[in-house]
Scaffold this motif. Structure first.
Motif, mmCIF file in Angstrom:
data_model
loop_
_atom_site.group_PDB
_atom_site.id
_atom_site.type_symbol
_atom_site.label_atom_id
_atom_site.label_comp_id
_atom_site.label_asym_id
_atom_site.label_seq_id
_atom_site.Cartn_x
_atom_site.Cartn_y
_atom_site.Cartn_z
ATOM 1 N N ASP A 45 -8.813 7.060 -5.812
ATOM 2 C CA ASP A 45 -7.945 6.113 -5.372
ATOM 3 C C ASP A 45 -7.172 5.748 -3.849
ATOM 4 N N GLN A 46 -7.370 7.428 -3.001
ATOM 5 C CA GLN A 46 -6.858 7.074 -1.851
ATOM 6 C C GLN A 46 -7.892 7.526 -1.143
ATOM 7 N N TYR B 43 7.696 -6.761 -5.022
ATOM 8 C CA TYR B 43 6.933 -6.172 -4.430
ATOM 9 C C TYR B 43 7.577 -5.948 -2.596
ATOM 10 N N LEU C 64 2.353 -0.481 -0.174
ATOM 11 C CA LEU C 64 1.500 0.119 -1.227
ATOM 12 C C LEU C 64 1.953 -0.669 -2.733
ATOM 13 N N ILE D 27 -1.504 -2.814 -2.947
ATOM 14 C CA ILE D 27 -2.381 -2.365 -2.717
ATOM 15 C C ILE D 27 -2.678 -2.350 -4.203
ATOM 16 N N ASP D 28 -2.969 -2.074 -5.402
ATOM 17 C CA ASP D 28 -3.943 -2.023 -6.121
ATOM 18 C C ASP D 28 -3.546 -3.248 -7.482
ATOM 19 N N LEU D 29 -2.840 -4.303 -6.381
ATOM 20 C CA LEU D 29 -3.592 -6.110 -7.344
ATOM 21 C C LEU D 29 -3.818 -6.267 -7.146
ATOM 22 N N ASP D 30 -4.620 -7.109 -8.555
ATOM 23 C CA ASP D 30 -5.959 -8.082 -8.028
ATOM 24 C C ASP D 30 -5.111 -9.521 -8.229
ATOM 25 N N ASP E 23 -3.107 -10.894 -10.323
ATOM 26 C CA ASP E 23 -1.878 -10.003 -10.764
ATOM 27 C C ASP E 23 -1.152 -10.855 -9.720
ATOM 28 N N ILE F 202 -5.465 -7.148 2.502
ATOM 29 C CA ILE F 202 -6.163 -5.522 1.683
ATOM 30 C C ILE F 202 -7.408 -4.832 1.360
ATOM 31 N N ASP F 203 -8.437 -5.767 2.369
ATOM 32 C CA ASP F 203 -9.515 -5.506 2.252
ATOM 33 C C ASP F 203 -9.765 -5.053 3.273
ATOM 34 N N THR G 176 -8.527 -1.372 3.448
ATOM 35 C CA THR G 176 -9.136 -0.387 3.147
ATOM 36 C C THR G 176 -10.460 -0.357 2.972
#
Length: 222
Positions: free
Chosen positions: A90-91, A165, A169, A172-175, A178, A197-198, A201
């Motif tokens: 995931d990293q 938030y 970090l 980073i995992d929120l959609d 969220d 984020i896109d 990453t």
């Protein structure tokens, strides 16, 4: 400032150090609520700036240089000046960066080649599984950066902060769902956040590689 590497218009990584242990060199550069670094980012047209603490140990420095990704294990070969860095799946995309930019700049920053592996590939190669057992000597924290370093308006920063938030970090995992669940976040702000984020990453196909060759970058400029 100890080291600097830059891809004009895209991203800059800076390693900083203070001889005075009472001074946080990263915090001094970032400034109150990111004011200092944000001013530079604005002058550069929104170019991303990563500021990490310098360290004389290449293994520790490599961990920090690969921020904001968390590195599970690093193995150094001083003779060849090569760092093997292993990250959890995931990293992996975060460690590589867009078009391989993050690992490439990290390699240039430390002056060593960095060969990057995801945990799945590392284990499939029959390599030592114990690298994923945390021990105190390897439990260095990877530098994060506050959301104030991103080009977000005050209302969005305030809404994210109120929801807990405050760093990259954290989000980073929120959609999309969220973000929309955060009170005060607009659809436009969600689009901007997901795009940021896109950008930081996502790995394009050019960054992929085949066979058993590790993801890597040569140290030094160019």
């Amino acid at each position: 400032m100890k080291e600097l590497t830059r891809e004009v218009g895209g991203r800059t990584k800076i390693a900083v150090h203070s001889r005075d242990d009472s001074i946080d060199p990263v915090g001094a550069c970032v400034g109150l609520k990111g004011s200092r670094v944000q001013a530079v980012v604005s002058e550069l047209g929104g170019e991303r700036i990563d500021i990490v603490p310098w360290h004389p140990d290449p293994e520790i420095f490599a961990r920090r240089a690969l921020a904001p990704a968390r590195v599970a294990k690093v193995i150094s070969d001083p003779r060849r000046q090569v760092i093997t860095a292993i990250v959890d799946e995931d990293q992996l995309s975060l460690a590589i960066g867009r078009n391989g930019q993050n690992v490439r700049l990290a390699s240039q920053l430390i002056g060593w080649q960095i060969d990057l592996y995801g945990s799945r590939e590392w284990l499939e190669r029959g390599s030592d599984m114990s690298v994923f057992v945390e021990d105190e000597e390897d439990s260095y924290e990877t530098a994060d950066f506050p959301l104030t370093e991103l080009s977000l308006d005050r209302a969005t920063l305030g809404a994210l902060g109120a929801a807990g938030y405050r760093s990259f970090l954290d989000i980073i995992d929120l959609d999309r769902g969220d973000f929309l669940a955060v009170e005060g976040i607009t659809e436009e702000a969600v689009d901007q956040l997901l795009e940021l984020i896109d950008d930081l990453t996502v790995v394009d196909s050019d960054a992929a590689r085949g066979g058993d060759a590790p993801l890597g970058a040569k140290g030094g400029p160019g």
